[in-house]
Design a protein around this motif. Structure first.
Motif, PDB file in Angstrom:
ATOM      1  N   VAL A 130       0.958  -1.146   0.084  1.00 30.29           N
ATOM      2  CA  VAL A 130       0.038   0.072  -0.060  1.00 30.29           C
ATOM      3  C   VAL A 130       0.739   1.251   0.023  1.00 30.29           C
ATOM      4  CG1 VAL A 130      -1.654   1.345   1.427  1.00 30.29           C
ATOM      5  CG2 VAL A 130      -1.879  -1.067   1.066  1.00 30.29           C
ATOM      6  N   PHE A 131       1.814   1.280   0.800  1.00 32.87           N
ATOM      7  CA  PHE A 131       2.703   2.661   0.998  1.00 32.87           C
ATOM      8  C   PHE A 131       4.029   2.544   0.313  1.00 32.87           C
ATOM      9  CE2 PHE A 131       0.286   2.287   5.265  1.00 32.87           C
ATOM     10  CZ  PHE A 131      -0.653   3.382   4.724  1.00 32.87           C
ATOM     11  N   LYS A 132       4.237   1.390  -0.743  1.00 30.85           N
ATOM     12  CA  LYS A 132       5.179   1.210  -1.661  1.00 30.85           C
ATOM     13  C   LYS A 132       6.645   1.530  -0.802  1.00 30.85           C
ATOM     14  CE  LYS A 132       3.107   2.962  -5.708  1.00 30.85           C
ATOM     15  NZ  LYS A 132       1.639   2.981  -5.088  1.00 30.85           N
ATOM     16  N   LEU A 133       6.684   0.496   0.294  1.00 28.57           N
ATOM     17  CA  LEU A 133       7.998   0.600   1.127  1.00 28.57           C
ATOM     18  C   LEU A 133       8.589  -0.770   0.800  1.00 28.57           C
ATOM     19  CD1 LEU A 133       6.094   1.519   4.435  1.00 28.57           C
ATOM     20  CD2 LEU A 133       7.296   3.077   2.828  1.00 28.57           C
ATOM     21  N   ASP A 134       9.791  -0.872   1.351  1.00 26.27           N
ATOM     22  CA  ASP A 134      10.709  -1.979   1.236  1.00 26.27           C
ATOM     23  C   ASP A 134      11.394  -2.296   2.494  1.00 26.27           C
ATOM     24  OD1 ASP A 134      12.408  -4.145   0.642  1.00 26.27           O
ATOM     25  OD2 ASP A 134      13.670  -3.025  -0.697  1.00 26.27           O
ATOM     26  N   HIS A 135      11.068  -3.280   3.305  1.00 30.90           N
ATOM     27  CA  HIS A 135      11.421  -3.599   4.595  1.00 30.90           C
ATOM     28  C   HIS A 135      13.131  -3.926   4.353  1.00 30.90           C
ATOM     29  CE1 HIS A 135      11.185  -7.996   3.152  1.00 30.90           C
ATOM     30  NE2 HIS A 135      12.111  -8.102   3.746  1.00 30.90           N
ATOM     31  N   GLU A 136      13.620  -4.421   3.324  1.00 29.66           N
ATOM     32  CA  GLU A 136      15.075  -4.529   3.170  1.00 29.66           C
ATOM     33  C   GLU A 136      15.595  -3.102   3.218  1.00 29.66           C
ATOM     34  OE1 GLU A 136      15.931  -6.911  -0.126  1.00 29.66           O
ATOM     35  OE2 GLU A 136      15.119  -8.816   0.933  1.00 29.66           O
ATOM     36  N   TYR A 137      15.114  -2.316   2.610  1.00 34.23           N
ATOM     37  CA  TYR A 137      15.597  -0.702   2.620  1.00 34.23           C
ATOM     38  C   TYR A 137      15.775  -0.407   4.308  1.00 34.23           C
ATOM     39  CZ  TYR A 137      15.396   4.273   2.508  1.00 34.23           C
ATOM     40  OH  TYR A 137      15.660   5.651   2.860  1.00 34.23           O
ATOM     41  N   PHE A 138      14.783  -0.537   4.855  1.00 29.01           N
ATOM     42  CA  PHE A 138      14.681   0.093   6.129  1.00 29.01           C
ATOM     43  C   PHE A 138      15.508  -0.960   7.235  1.00 29.01           C
ATOM     44  CE2 PHE A 138      10.736   2.206   4.799  1.00 29.01           C
ATOM     45  CZ  PHE A 138      10.791   3.271   5.451  1.00 29.01           C
ATOM     46  N   THR A 139      15.882  -2.384   6.904  1.00 28.06           N
ATOM     47  CA  THR A 139      16.742  -2.975   7.567  1.00 28.06           C
ATOM     48  C   THR A 139      18.148  -2.087   7.633  1.00 28.06           C
ATOM     49  OG1 THR A 139      15.395  -5.096   7.377  1.00 28.06           O
ATOM     50  CG2 THR A 139      17.868  -5.129   7.858  1.00 28.06           C
ATOM     51  N   GLN A 140      18.484  -1.750   6.159  1.00 26.18           N
ATOM     52  CA  GLN A 140      19.702  -1.065   6.033  1.00 26.18           C
ATOM     53  C   GLN A 140      19.742   0.291   6.694  1.00 26.18           C
ATOM     54  OE1 GLN A 140      21.245  -1.377   1.936  1.00 26.18           O
ATOM     55  NE2 GLN A 140      19.467  -2.964   1.926  1.00 26.18           N
ATOM     56  N   GLN A 141      18.454   0.762   6.503  1.00 21.74           N
ATOM     57  CA  GLN A 141      18.511   2.156   7.341  1.00 21.74           C
ATOM     58  C   GLN A 141      18.776   2.010   9.100  1.00 21.74           C
ATOM     59  OE1 GLN A 141      18.003   5.409   5.897  1.00 21.74           O
ATOM     60  NE2 GLN A 141      18.903   4.179   4.280  1.00 21.74           N
ATOM     61  N   ILE A 142      18.199   0.834   9.550  1.00 21.93           N
ATOM     62  CA  ILE A 142      18.447   0.854  11.184  1.00 21.93           C
ATOM     63  C   ILE A 142      19.878   0.260  11.207  1.00 21.93           C
ATOM     64  CG2 ILE A 142      17.733  -0.517  12.944  1.00 21.93           C
ATOM     65  CD1 ILE A 142      14.988  -0.974  11.468  1.00 21.93           C
ATOM     66  N   ILE A 143      20.655  -0.292  10.383  1.00 24.98           N
ATOM     67  CA  ILE A 143      21.732  -0.907  10.591  1.00 24.98           C
ATOM     68  C   ILE A 143      22.824   0.342  10.457  1.00 24.98           C
ATOM     69  CG2 ILE A 143      23.588  -2.239   9.861  1.00 24.98           C
ATOM     70  CD1 ILE A 143      21.344  -4.369   9.185  1.00 24.98           C
ATOM     71  N   LEU A 144      22.406   1.143   9.384  1.00 22.49           N
ATOM     72  CA  LEU A 144      23.557   2.078   9.102  1.00 22.49           C
ATOM     73  C   LEU A 144      23.312   3.653   9.589  1.00 22.49           C
ATOM     74  CD1 LEU A 144      24.164   1.323   5.346  1.00 22.49           C
ATOM     75  CD2 LEU A 144      25.347   0.784   7.282  1.00 22.49           C
ATOM     76  N   GLY A 145      22.009   3.874  10.404  1.00 21.45           N
ATOM     77  CA  GLY A 145      21.551   5.056  10.654  1.00 21.45           C
ATOM     78  C   GLY A 145      21.882   5.324  12.206  1.00 21.45           C
ATOM     79  N   ASP A 146      21.214   6.400  12.745  1.00 22.01           N
ATOM     80  CA  ASP A 146      21.419   6.932  14.008  1.00 22.01           C
ATOM     81  C   ASP A 146      20.523   6.059  15.066  1.00 22.01           C
ATOM     82  OD1 ASP A 146      21.927   8.249  16.144  1.00 22.01           O
ATOM     83  OD2 ASP A 146      20.966  10.161  15.994  1.00 22.01           O
ATOM     84  N   THR A 147      21.191   4.807  15.251  1.00 24.63           N
ATOM     85  CA  THR A 147      20.404   3.805  16.079  1.00 24.63           C
ATOM     86  C   THR A 147      21.076   3.151  17.042  1.00 24.63           C
ATOM     87  OG1 THR A 147      20.944   2.207  14.554  1.00 24.63           O
ATOM     88  CG2 THR A 147      18.772   3.456  14.180  1.00 24.63           C
ATOM     89  N   THR A 148      20.738   2.607  18.124  1.00 21.46           N
ATOM     90  CA  THR A 148      21.424   1.771  19.023  1.00 21.46           C
ATOM     91  C   THR A 148      22.329   0.594  18.259  1.00 21.46           C
ATOM     92  OG1 THR A 148      19.942   2.280  20.912  1.00 21.46           O
ATOM     93  CG2 THR A 148      21.423   0.870  21.448  1.00 21.46           C
ATOM     94  N   VAL A 149      21.562   0.165  17.410  1.00 15.23           N
ATOM     95  CA  VAL A 149      21.999  -0.927  16.588  1.00 15.23           C
ATOM     96  C   VAL A 149      23.250  -0.495  15.853  1.00 15.23           C
ATOM     97  CG1 VAL A 149      21.911  -2.527  14.643  1.00 15.23           C
ATOM     98  CG2 VAL A 149      19.915  -2.492  16.552  1.00 15.23           C
ATOM     99  N   ASN A 150      23.356   0.483  15.375  1.00 17.91           N
ATOM    100  CA  ASN A 150      24.408   1.157  14.540  1.00 17.91           C
ATOM    101  C   ASN A 150      25.478   1.334  15.542  1.00 17.91           C
ATOM    102  OD1 ASN A 150      25.916   3.867  13.624  1.00 17.91           O
ATOM    103  ND2 ASN A 150      25.541   2.513  11.841  1.00 17.91           N
ATOM    104  N   LYS A 151      25.428   2.001  16.563  1.00 14.69           N
ATOM    105  CA  LYS A 151      26.418   2.220  17.613  1.00 14.69           C
ATOM    106  C   LYS A 151      27.008   0.702  18.081  1.00 14.69           C
ATOM    107  CE  LYS A 151      24.445   6.700  19.410  1.00 14.69           C
ATOM    108  NZ  LYS A 151      23.327   6.699  18.361  1.00 14.69           N
ATOM    109  N   ILE A 152      26.377  -0.060  18.369  1.00 19.70           N
ATOM    110  CA  ILE A 152      27.018  -1.295  18.537  1.00 19.70           C
ATOM    111  C   ILE A 152      27.730  -1.850  17.793  1.00 19.70           C
ATOM    112  CG2 ILE A 152      26.339  -3.877  19.415  1.00 19.70           C
ATOM    113  CD1 ILE A 152      23.505  -2.711  20.781  1.00 19.70           C
TER     114      ILE A 152
END
Length: 439
Positions: free
Chosen positions: A114-136
């Motif tokens: 419906v919203f033309k999203l891609d969970h794989e894109y957001f997986t990469q955004q979480i891993i590479l973005g300003d997140t606790t996961v990225n800091k670890i």
């Protein structure tokens, strides 16, 4: 001691219904599990609307992610000391396995469409973005987060590492088949994983299977085939997904209509409606929030949104018939016209849904999605593609199965006031076979 080598003082274990225990010894893995972005996966169901068909299917992406991690942990433990295996990739494999589904949203696939999203894109955004996961991950080594992202995106230089979580026989599939079978209560998804793990061998660019394990792999392939058609593509589940998709679509249409005002502004959906979803908004939305809005929207002035939300919330699903619009275009157009005349909006209440699956494929160079086939390691060291050795696998290789169904609210058909119109609609619907109830 460097962070990447740090071990917990005492091994932690998660009790798991599929693998008995999930073992964690690395400090990095323990910290990733505790990160809010990973804990969010507790609030995302693994199988979306499937719990409306199989009531036990309440397990989460969190469960599954731990399971994939555990399988990869066991695989690489067996690989230690074998040729072609680089033990320095151990932590990378474990992190990628744990985080591979990090970007899934609520009711994943319906939301994405419906919203033309891609969970794989957001997986990469979480891993590479300003997140606790990225800091670890960046504490492990500079650029380590990018390596984890590359493994999940299937672009990492070591293809053997990639194949552990993304191939035709990988830890991801081995976990979800067994886990989904367990929680749905079906018997189709079970196979001898212990045997498969014992006969896996690392090669330069992929995991191969020792020839003596061929029958266990056949069982795995057939388990996957059965699970797709008996569980993942179950028509009742698809009915719920159709209604879910139409709710989201209707809410978006109403938001874009400047003359419509929601009783409560759908704050959590605004960036989705506007098509500019940022990571912060994405991480705030989970299935509890979505269900809350569906409860509220039952009271909306818009009759379509209110009705669809009530149907989804109370499991009053659409009925369905076998229907291929490619072969039955005239019937489809007539039904569309009759629904319009009866005041039933066919955009929301007359929906064709198609499901298709390719259970196993051999290598087809140049295709948009090239599938690396499963190879057997023969006694003489030769690699032989699975379908060349197995008659069972050969019989389904490269054969894409597609299923079409037409979904509609039979209760609204029965309430049609024009008897001639109602009779004609029922004649078309019943002419395609028995109308099946979504129960």
């Amino acid at each position: 001691m460097a962070y990447k080598d740090e071990q917990l003082h005492e091994e932690k274990v998660f009790k798991d219904p599929v693998h008995r225990y999930v073992h964690v010894k690395d400090r990095v893995i323990w910290d990733l599990i505790s990160a809010p972005e990973f804990q969010r996966l507790r609030r995302i169901k693994q199988l979306g609307t499937t719990n409306l068909t199989f009531h036990g299917a309440e397990h989460s992406r969190f469960n599954h992610s731990l399971g994939v991690y555990e399988i990869v942990r066991r695989i690489i433990s067996n690989f230690e000391g074998r040729p072609h295996w680089n033990s320095e990739e151990r932590l990378l494999c474990l992190c990628a396995a744990l985080l591979h589904d990090l970007g899934h949203g609520p009711f994943s696939h319906s939301f994405e469409k419906v919203f033309k999203l891609d969970h794989e894109y957001f997986t990469q955004q979480i891993i590479l973005g300003d997140t606790t996961v990225n800091k670890i991950l960046e504490r492990v080594d500079k650029g380590f987060a990018q390596n984890v992202s590359d493994v999940i995106a299937k672009t990492y230089k070591d293809k053997l590492v990639v194949s552990l979580i993304s191939s035709q026989i990988d830890a991801d599939r081995m976990d979800y088949l067994q886990r989904d079978a367990y929680f749905t209560g079906v018997s189709y998804g079970h196979f001898d994983m212990e045997r498969i793990l014992r006969v896996m061998r690392p090669m330069e660019d992929q995991v191969v299977i020792k020839y003596t394990g061929m029958h266990a792999v056949e069982d795995y392939i057939m388990s996957r085939y059965q699970m797709y058609w008996q569980v993942y593509f179950h028509p009742v589940t698809r009915s719920a997904e159709v209604i879910l998709s139409k709710i989201l679509h209707r809410a978006k249409v109403l938001y874009e209509d400047t003359h419509y005002t929601f009783k409560l502004e759908p704050t959590h959906f605004l960036s989705f409606f506007n098509g500019n979803v940022d990571l912060k908004d994405y991480l705030k939305l989970d299935e509890g929030i979505v269900s809350y809005y569906f409860q509220l929207w039952q009271e909306e002035e818009d009759a379509i949104l209110s009705d669809l939300c009530e149907r989804f919330t109370n499991r009053r699903l659409f009925k369905y018939i076998e229907f291929n619009p490619n072969l039955q275009m005239n019937e489809w157009m007539e039904l569309h016209r009759l629904f319009m005349q009866a005041g039933i909006d066919p955009d929301y209440y007359l929906v064709v849904d198609s499901s298709s699956d390719l259970p196993y494929d051999f290598y087809r160079p140049g295709e948009e999605e090239e599938r690396l086939p499963i190879h057997l390691l023969m006694p003489n060291g030769e690699l032989r593609e699975l379908s060349r050795q197995s008659e069972i696998v050969e019989s389904i290789s490269g054969k894409k199965r597609t299923d079409h169904k037409l979904y509609f609210p039979n209760d609204l058909v029965e309430k049609m006031e024009n008897s001639a119109m109602k009779e004609r609609v029922e004649e078309i619907l019943n002419g395609q076979g028995d109308v099946k109830n979504a129960n």
